[in-house]
Motif scaffolding. Structure first.
Motif, PDB file in Angstrom:
ATOM      1  N   LEU A 106       8.112   2.590  -7.637  1.00  0.00           N
ATOM      2  CA  LEU A 106       8.239   3.700  -6.680  1.00  0.00           C
ATOM      3  C   LEU A 106       7.750   3.299  -5.298  1.00  0.00           C
ATOM      4  O   LEU A 106       8.391   3.601  -4.289  1.00  0.00           O
ATOM      5  N   ARG A 107       6.605   2.624  -5.239  1.00  0.00           N
ATOM      6  CA  ARG A 107       6.077   2.201  -3.937  1.00  0.00           C
ATOM      7  C   ARG A 107       7.035   1.229  -3.247  1.00  0.00           C
ATOM      8  O   ARG A 107       7.147   1.218  -2.025  1.00  0.00           O
ATOM      9  N   GLY A 108       7.722   0.425  -4.035  1.00  0.00           N
ATOM     10  CA  GLY A 108       8.699  -0.498  -3.477  1.00  0.00           C
ATOM     11  C   GLY A 108       9.871   0.210  -2.812  1.00  0.00           C
ATOM     12  O   GLY A 108      10.548  -0.356  -1.963  1.00  0.00           O
ATOM     13  N   ARG A 109      10.111   1.456  -3.177  1.00  0.00           N
ATOM     14  CA  ARG A 109      11.233   2.225  -2.625  1.00  0.00           C
ATOM     15  C   ARG A 109      10.875   3.000  -1.362  1.00  0.00           C
ATOM     16  O   ARG A 109      11.753   3.579  -0.726  1.00  0.00           O
ATOM     17  N   LEU A 110       9.614   3.045  -1.011  1.00  0.00           N
ATOM     18  CA  LEU A 110       9.190   3.866   0.126  1.00  0.00           C
ATOM     19  C   LEU A 110       9.918   3.528   1.421  1.00  0.00           C
ATOM     20  O   LEU A 110      10.136   4.393   2.242  1.00  0.00           O
ATOM     21  N   ARG A 111      10.281   2.292   1.596  1.00  0.00           N
ATOM     22  CA  ARG A 111      10.972   1.887   2.827  1.00  0.00           C
ATOM     23  C   ARG A 111      12.477   1.738   2.605  1.00  0.00           C
ATOM     24  O   ARG A 111      13.159   1.080   3.364  1.00  0.00           O
ATOM     25  N   GLY A 112      12.956   2.325   1.523  1.00  0.00           N
ATOM     26  CA  GLY A 112      14.389   2.358   1.297  1.00  0.00           C
ATOM     27  C   GLY A 112      14.956   1.260   0.424  1.00  0.00           C
ATOM     28  O   GLY A 112      16.133   1.272   0.115  1.00  0.00           O
ATOM     29  N   GLY A 113      14.153   0.314   0.012  1.00  0.00           N
ATOM     30  CA  GLY A 113      14.654  -0.761  -0.843  1.00  0.00           C
ATOM     31  C   GLY A 113      14.086  -0.666  -2.244  1.00  0.00           C
ATOM     32  O   GLY A 113      13.706   0.412  -2.704  1.00  0.00           O
ATOM     33  N   ARG A 114      14.046  -1.788  -2.889  1.00  0.00           N
ATOM     34  CA  ARG A 114      13.437  -1.892  -4.213  1.00  0.00           C
ATOM     35  C   ARG A 114      12.615  -3.170  -4.225  1.00  0.00           C
ATOM     36  O   ARG A 114      12.997  -4.158  -3.608  1.00  0.00           O
ATOM     37  N   ILE A 115      11.507  -3.172  -4.951  1.00  0.00           N
ATOM     38  CA  ILE A 115      10.680  -4.375  -5.014  1.00  0.00           C
ATOM     39  C   ILE A 115      11.476  -5.537  -5.596  1.00  0.00           C
ATOM     40  O   ILE A 115      11.289  -6.687  -5.227  1.00  0.00           O
ATOM     41  N   LEU A 119      10.387  11.426  -3.904  1.00  0.00           N
ATOM     42  CA  LEU A 119       9.783  10.123  -4.179  1.00  0.00           C
ATOM     43  C   LEU A 119       8.287  10.186  -3.909  1.00  0.00           C
ATOM     44  O   LEU A 119       7.470   9.790  -4.754  1.00  0.00           O
ATOM     45  N   GLU A 120       7.926  10.706  -2.758  1.00  0.00           N
ATOM     46  CA  GLU A 120       6.510  10.815  -2.395  1.00  0.00           C
ATOM     47  C   GLU A 120       5.769  11.714  -3.380  1.00  0.00           C
ATOM     48  O   GLU A 120       4.629  11.439  -3.763  1.00  0.00           O
ATOM     49  N   ALA A 121       6.414  12.800  -3.823  1.00  0.00           N
ATOM     50  CA  ALA A 121       5.780  13.719  -4.782  1.00  0.00           C
ATOM     51  C   ALA A 121       5.525  13.031  -6.117  1.00  0.00           C
ATOM     52  O   ALA A 121       4.478  13.230  -6.742  1.00  0.00           O
ATOM     53  N   LEU A 122       6.468  12.200  -6.551  1.00  0.00           N
ATOM     54  CA  LEU A 122       6.273  11.492  -7.815  1.00  0.00           C
ATOM     55  C   LEU A 122       5.160  10.454  -7.669  1.00  0.00           C
ATOM     56  O   LEU A 122       4.355  10.273  -8.583  1.00  0.00           O
ATOM     57  N   ILE A 123       5.090   9.786  -6.543  1.00  0.00           N
ATOM     58  CA  ILE A 123       4.005   8.829  -6.300  1.00  0.00           C
ATOM     59  C   ILE A 123       2.657   9.541  -6.364  1.00  0.00           C
ATOM     60  O   ILE A 123       1.721   9.058  -7.016  1.00  0.00           O
TER      61      ILE A 123
END
Length: 180
Positions: A112-121, A24-28
């Motif tokens: 993608l940024r919304g998923r950083l903490r495990g959820g979705r925006i 995820l971080e790599a795609l961001i």
């Protein structure tokens, strides 16, 4: 680059399966690099037409069931649906464009940024899914020293493929603009 290269990051935003650690971080990071790379010296109505026609050409060559939209605010600069696209693709284009315009980053990056903490925006009550879509496929058109001036969007493929097709076309058009 092809419209979809699954080996780039290993992260699939459409999958509910466990994802490779760090993907995820790599795609961001990849999308943020695309933002820095894809800065135009200017963007005219002719540029909009050329970008739209290039996306049509790529879609036809690859028999992609996509709709394509380019907008400047509420002004539609280009819109077309290729064979296989559905009326829903028009809704997705508008929702992804609103997201890219509101946040001034690609719609994929918002999701993608919304998923950083495990959820979705989309899980947040304040995110209006009837107007916005944090799915890949819309990319702001950035002019150096100005910022985002328009958005280009594709809908009809899995979201990472939509995003990658737009990036491919932007790279091609930008290369042509810089060569002039």
């Amino acid at each position: 680059m092809t419209a979809f290269d699954p080996d780039v990051t290993g992260f699939d935003p459409d999958s509910s399966d466990a994802q490779p650690e760090g993907s995820l971080e790599a795609l961001i990071v990849r999308v943020e690099a695309e933002i820095r790379e894809l800065q135009f010296p200017g963007f005219s109505l002719d540029d909009s037409l050329n970008l739209g026609l290039l996306l049509v050409e790529l879609g036809r060559e690859r028999a992609l069931p996509i709709a394509i939209g380019i907008a400047k605010g509420d002004q539609v600069l280009f819109h077309v649906a290729l064979p296989g696209a559905t009326p829903d693709n028009g809704h997705w284009i508008r929702a992804k464009q609103r997201t890219a315009a509101r946040y001034e980053v690609p719609s994929l990056l918002v999701g993608l940024r919304g998923r950083l903490r495990g959820g979705r925006i989309e899980d947040n009550a304040w995110f209006d899914q009837s107007r916005y879509a944090a799915h890949g496929g819309a990319f702001p058109i950035y002019v150096t020293g100005v910022g985002a001036v328009a958005t280009v969007a594709v809908s009809g493929l899995p979201q990472l493929q939509d995003h990658d097709l737009v990036v491919e076309a932007l790279r091609d058009i930008l290369g042509s603009a810089l060569a002039d």
